[in-house]
Design a protein around this motif. Structure first.
Motif, PDB file in Angstrom:
ATOM      1  N   ASN A   1       3.156  14.038  -1.266  1.00 18.18           N
ATOM      2  CA  ASN A   1       2.894  13.829   0.163  1.00 18.18           C
ATOM      3  C   ASN A   1       4.151  13.311   0.857  1.00 18.18           C
ATOM      4  OD1 ASN A   1       1.694  13.504   2.631  1.00 18.18           O
ATOM      5  ND2 ASN A   1       0.762  11.543   2.125  1.00 18.18           N
TER       6      ASN A   1
ATOM      7  N   ALA B   1      -4.357   6.507   5.936  1.00 21.00           N
ATOM      8  CA  ALA B   1      -5.034   6.049   4.724  1.00 21.00           C
ATOM      9  C   ALA B   1      -5.002   4.520   4.635  1.00 21.00           C
ATOM     10  CB  ALA B   1      -4.384   6.666   3.491  1.00 21.00           C
ATOM     11  N   GLY B   2      -3.866   3.937   4.990  1.00 19.85           N
ATOM     12  CA  GLY B   2      -3.754   2.474   4.965  1.00 19.85           C
ATOM     13  C   GLY B   2      -4.674   1.826   5.983  1.00 19.85           C
TER      14      GLY B   2
ATOM     15  N   GLN C   1       1.954   2.020  -3.526  1.00 19.81           N
ATOM     16  CA  GLN C   1       0.811   2.480  -4.305  1.00 19.81           C
ATOM     17  C   GLN C   1       0.442   3.910  -3.921  1.00 19.81           C
ATOM     18  OE1 GLN C   1      -2.648   0.065  -3.684  1.00 19.81           O
ATOM     19  NE2 GLN C   1      -4.020   1.481  -4.708  1.00 19.81           N
ATOM     20  N   TYR C   2       0.445   4.207  -2.626  1.00 17.07           N
ATOM     21  CA  TYR C   2       0.071   5.540  -2.143  1.00 17.07           C
ATOM     22  C   TYR C   2       1.084   6.587  -2.605  1.00 17.07           C
ATOM     23  CZ  TYR C   2      -1.801   9.048   1.077  1.00 17.07           C
ATOM     24  OH  TYR C   2      -2.379  10.182   1.615  1.00 17.07           O
ATOM     25  N   LYS C   3       2.370   6.234  -2.627  1.00 18.27           N
ATOM     26  CA  LYS C   3       3.393   7.181  -3.083  1.00 18.27           C
ATOM     27  C   LYS C   3       3.245   7.488  -4.566  1.00 18.27           C
ATOM     28  CE  LYS C   3       7.069   6.506   0.259  1.00 18.27           C
ATOM     29  NZ  LYS C   3       8.473   6.132   0.486  1.00 18.27           N
TER      30      LYS C   3
ATOM     31  N   PHE D   1       0.821  -1.204   0.000  1.00 22.48           N
ATOM     32  CA  PHE D   1       0.000   0.000   0.000  1.00 22.48           C
ATOM     33  C   PHE D   1       0.857   1.257   0.000  1.00 22.48           C
ATOM     34  CE2 PHE D   1      -2.381   3.393   2.103  1.00 22.48           C
ATOM     35  CZ  PHE D   1      -3.506   3.446   1.302  1.00 22.48           C
ATOM     36  N   ARG D   2       1.982   1.244   0.702  1.00 25.63           N
ATOM     37  CA  ARG D   2       2.866   2.422   0.745  1.00 25.63           C
ATOM     38  C   ARG D   2       3.355   2.782  -0.651  1.00 25.63           C
ATOM     39  NH1 ARG D   2       5.083  -0.324   5.164  1.00 25.63           N
ATOM     40  NH2 ARG D   2       4.344   0.546   7.121  1.00 25.63           N
TER      41      ARG D   2
ATOM     42  N   GLU E   1       0.375   7.456  -6.219  1.00 25.29           N
ATOM     43  CA  GLU E   1      -0.815   8.279  -6.372  1.00 25.29           C
ATOM     44  C   GLU E   1      -0.630   9.679  -5.804  1.00 25.29           C
ATOM     45  OE1 GLU E   1      -3.896   6.031  -4.516  1.00 25.29           O
ATOM     46  OE2 GLU E   1      -3.862   4.461  -6.041  1.00 25.29           O
ATOM     47  N   ASN E   2       0.178   9.810  -4.749  1.00 21.68           N
ATOM     48  CA  ASN E   2       0.395  11.102  -4.090  1.00 21.68           C
ATOM     49  C   ASN E   2       1.898  11.367  -3.947  1.00 21.68           C
ATOM     50  OD1 ASN E   2      -2.462  11.369  -3.521  1.00 21.68           O
ATOM     51  ND2 ASN E   2      -2.140   9.804  -1.964  1.00 21.68           N
TER      52      ASN E   2
ATOM     53  N   VAL F   1       0.003   8.472   5.332  1.00 20.31           N
ATOM     54  CA  VAL F   1       0.045   7.150   4.691  1.00 20.31           C
ATOM     55  C   VAL F   1      -0.525   6.097   5.639  1.00 20.31           C
ATOM     56  CG1 VAL F   1       1.538   5.389   3.684  1.00 20.31           C
ATOM     57  CG2 VAL F   1       2.049   7.797   3.315  1.00 20.31           C
TER      58      VAL F   1
ATOM     59  N   LYS G   1      -8.271   2.018   4.729  1.00 17.32           N
ATOM     60  CA  LYS G   1      -8.538   1.050   3.661  1.00 17.32           C
ATOM     61  C   LYS G   1      -8.611  -0.369   4.223  1.00 17.32           C
ATOM     62  CE  LYS G   1      -7.348  -0.440  -0.913  1.00 17.32           C
ATOM     63  NZ  LYS G   1      -6.601  -0.226  -2.136  1.00 17.32           N
TER      64      LYS G   1
END
Length: 142
Positions: free
Chosen positions: A63, A72-73, A55-57, A52-53, A59-60, A69, A76
């Motif tokens: 940040n 958000a994780g 993927q989040y990086k 997830f980290r 997308e953002n 992070v 989810k």
């Protein structure tokens, strides 16, 4: 003057506070951690967070907040169903079984490792050289 404190009463209270702080240094020190001990395996949530980290990086990218992070994780993970969590649970179980094997081997090494310390300090060639020298001396004496 029922409720008023005298100067000596307030000094005694101050001494009590100081004595409580002094007890912190008297605690027993923890044993040093062994750097060779296997690390505990991550839970299913942390296995999920590894992917997830990334993927989040993606997308953002702007940040920089670790807390964002994590929040958000966590949100989810809570919203996921058990079926969606199943692959992460399986990976975590697999890592746990590997950890259990490693920790058993580590514990056996600690329990029975006392006699092999002398040999481990020398390389095998040095040990063999010592044996050859010892056997050579016996031949010279005969």
């Amino acid at each position: 003057m029922k409720g008023s404190k005298t100067k000596s009463d307030s000094m005694q209270t101050g001494n009590k506070l100081k004595s409580k702080g002094a007890g912190v240094g008297k605690r027993a020190k923890k044993a040093a951690k062994d750097p060779n001990k296997p690390k505990r395996p991550p839970s299913a949530f942390f296995v999920f967070m590894e992917g997830f980290r990334k993927q989040y990086k993606e997308e953002n990218p702007d940040n920089k907040s670790v807390a964002a992070v994590g929040k958000a994780g966590g949100a989810k993970w809570k919203s996921m169903t058990d079926a969606e969590k199943a692959p992460y649970v399986q990976k975590a179980e697999k890592r746990k079984t590997e950890y259990n094997k490693n920790i058993q081997a580590y514990n056996l090494k600690l329990a029975g490792g006392g006699g092999n310390d002398d040999e481990s300090d020398k390389s095998k060639s040095e040990v063999n050289d010592d044996e050859e020298v010892a056997s050579g001396e016996d031949e010279d004496e005969d």
